[in-house]
Design a protein around this motif. Structure first.
Motif, PDB file in Angstrom:
ATOM      1  N   UNK A 178       0.846  -1.215   0.000  1.00  0.00           N
ATOM      2  CA  UNK A 178       0.000   0.000   0.000  1.00  0.00           C
ATOM      3  C   UNK A 178       0.873   1.254   0.000  1.00  0.00           C
ATOM      4  N   UNK A 179       1.917   1.232   0.830  1.00  0.00           N
ATOM      5  CA  UNK A 179       2.844   2.378   0.890  1.00  0.00           C
ATOM      6  C   UNK A 179       3.590   2.555  -0.433  1.00  0.00           C
ATOM      7  N   UNK A 180       3.849   1.442  -1.129  1.00  0.00           N
ATOM      8  CA  UNK A 180       4.466   1.528  -2.465  1.00  0.00           C
ATOM      9  C   UNK A 180       3.577   2.349  -3.382  1.00  0.00           C
ATOM     10  N   UNK A 220      -0.756  -7.021  -4.281  1.00  0.00           N
ATOM     11  CA  UNK A 220      -1.899  -6.707  -3.412  1.00  0.00           C
ATOM     12  C   UNK A 220      -3.106  -7.579  -3.783  1.00  0.00           C
ATOM     13  N   UNK A 221      -3.274  -7.784  -5.097  1.00  0.00           N
ATOM     14  CA  UNK A 221      -4.394  -8.612  -5.565  1.00  0.00           C
ATOM     15  C   UNK A 221      -4.276 -10.035  -5.014  1.00  0.00           C
ATOM     16  N   UNK A 222      -3.044 -10.569  -5.005  1.00  0.00           N
ATOM     17  CA  UNK A 222      -2.829 -11.933  -4.482  1.00  0.00           C
ATOM     18  C   UNK A 222      -3.201 -11.987  -3.000  1.00  0.00           C
ATOM     19  N   UNK A 223      -2.815 -10.938  -2.255  1.00  0.00           N
ATOM     20  CA  UNK A 223      -3.156 -10.900  -0.819  1.00  0.00           C
ATOM     21  C   UNK A 223      -4.674 -10.790  -0.619  1.00  0.00           C
ATOM     22  N   UNK A 224      -5.329 -10.016  -1.495  1.00  0.00           N
ATOM     23  CA  UNK A 224      -6.804  -9.904  -1.413  1.00  0.00           C
ATOM     24  C   UNK A 224      -7.452 -11.258  -1.739  1.00  0.00           C
ATOM     25  N   UNK A 225      -6.877 -11.986  -2.708  1.00  0.00           N
ATOM     26  CA  UNK A 225      -7.409 -13.316  -3.062  1.00  0.00           C
ATOM     27  C   UNK A 225      -7.334 -14.255  -1.856  1.00  0.00           C
ATOM     28  N   UNK A 226      -6.211 -14.138  -1.119  1.00  0.00           N
ATOM     29  CA  UNK A 226      -6.042 -15.010   0.069  1.00  0.00           C
ATOM     30  C   UNK A 226      -7.082 -14.689   1.138  1.00  0.00           C
ATOM     31  N   UNK A 227      -7.501 -13.413   1.179  1.00  0.00           N
ATOM     32  CA  UNK A 227      -8.533 -13.022   2.158  1.00  0.00           C
ATOM     33  C   UNK A 227      -9.940 -13.359   1.672  1.00  0.00           C
ATOM     34  N   UNK A 228     -10.033 -13.778   0.394  1.00  0.00           N
ATOM     35  CA  UNK A 228     -11.349 -14.106  -0.171  1.00  0.00           C
ATOM     36  C   UNK A 228     -12.070 -12.924  -0.782  1.00  0.00           C
ATOM     37  N   UNK A 229     -11.380 -11.791  -0.970  1.00  0.00           N
ATOM     38  CA  UNK A 229     -12.000 -10.597  -1.571  1.00  0.00           C
ATOM     39  C   UNK A 229     -11.821 -10.648  -3.093  1.00  0.00           C
ATOM     40  N   UNK A 230     -12.685 -11.400  -3.752  1.00  0.00           N
ATOM     41  CA  UNK A 230     -12.498 -11.681  -5.184  1.00  0.00           C
ATOM     42  C   UNK A 230     -12.598 -10.432  -6.044  1.00  0.00           C
ATOM     43  N   UNK A 231     -13.615  -9.603  -5.787  1.00  0.00           N
ATOM     44  CA  UNK A 231     -13.834  -8.426  -6.652  1.00  0.00           C
ATOM     45  C   UNK A 231     -12.685  -7.420  -6.546  1.00  0.00           C
TER      46      UNK A 231
END
Length: 307
Positions: free
Chosen positions: A213-215, A229-240
């Motif tokens: 995020x700071x990047x 960041x998208x990969x980390x969101x995928x791991x959290x289950x936030x698909x959209x």
């Protein structure tokens, strides 16, 4: 400047090589590369100079003729054996052509002539790092530190080498110094991005999320950070959210295969096989040798054949 140089050349009855070089420089700055080439060639006929060879090579690089530039440098080396700037020029062109092994050989030749050449030491260090030899790369970067080079990029690279060489005590202090020495937001973004990788490596995904995020705070066009960041969101289950971040990454860097591959994996998980297949094809175009993409395409083709 061009008018002045043209008058001076005329006055010298076109026999003064120095003024021809100045006219060539003016043409180069104006984007008239063919005219610049003629002037530099004419100057070289009158007086053989290393500088003129370098200017002529710059013209060929701008004209997208790297092989011509390489031949010119090699001819120059026959007349000026061991000239560091010419050897360095060859190494740079090989590096731009992505022929890293040849570039490294020429950089080693540079060091035989001048063992304090910063660019050559840095490039050989970088080559060792990407050849999975971080310990050897670390030696080269430490050599630069001993020589008095003290900037953000060096500490950034030192931090990465220490991390991959498992010298964790030095890693964070190197990155802290890199952040302190960063001169602009792009450099700061690079440091935070690498810190994000370190955080992923030690399994602290919350820290990794903050770093990426700071990047983006420092450089909003950092495609790799959007992808991670998208990969980390995928791991959290936030698909959209993941899909939106991946779309941004692929639009910012169409040459990267990772965003396309991640879209393919994401779409396959949610059952959107057509989108997954299209994204996997784009990933294969960007990086034909990626094994995971080929396996995914094979699975999808088998699935479509069954339907």
């Amino acid at each position: 400047a061009l008018d002045l140089a043209a008058l001076a050349t005329e006055h010298a009855q076109f026999k003064d090589w120095w003024w021809k070089v100045q006219i060539g420089k003016c043409y180069y700055r104006l984007g008239l590369y063919r005219e610049a080439e003629k002037q530099f060639k004419s100057a070289l006929k009158q007086q053989d100079m290393v500088d003129t060879i370098l200017y002529l090579a710059k013209v060929y690089v701008r004209l997208d003729q790297p092989v011509t530039a390489l031949n010119l440098f090699k001819q120059g080396l026959e007349r000026f054996p061991g000239e560091v700037t010419l050897i360095c020029g060859i190494a740079r062109i090989y590096e731009e052509m992505n022929n890293i092994s040849s570039a490294a050989e020429y950089y080693k030749d540079v060091l035989k002539q001048d063992n304090t050449h910063v660019e050559a030491i840095a490039c050989i260090g970088s080559n060792h790092f990407y050849s999975d030899q971080p310990e050897i790369a670390l030696r080269f970067y430490r050599r630069l530190l001993q020589m008095g080079v003290y900037n953000c990029q060096l500490f950034n690279n030192l931090g990465l080498c220490c991390f991959y060489a498992q010298q964790y005590d030095m890693t964070l202090s190197s990155f802290e110094r890199a952040l302190f020495l960063a001169e602009n937001e792009e450099e700061t973004a690079d440091v935070w991005y690498n810190l994000g990788h370190v955080a992923v490596g030690i399994g602290d995904l919350n820290l990794a999320y903050q770093c990426f995020k700071l990047t983006l705070v420092n450089n909003n066009d950092y495609a790799e950070a959007y992808n991670n960041l998208a990969v980390l969101e995928m791991r959290k289950g936030h698909t959209e959210q993941a899909r939106a971040l991946l779309q941004t990454a692929s639009s910012l860097a169409p040459h990267m295969y990772e965003p396309h591959f991640n879209v393919a994996i994401l779409s396959e998980k949610v059952g959107d096989l057509q989108r997954s297949y299209t994204a996997a094809q784009k990933s294969e175009e960007a990086f034909p040798g990626h094994v995971d993409t080929q396996q995914l395409l094979k699975q999808l083709k088998e699935h479509f054949a069954m339907l």
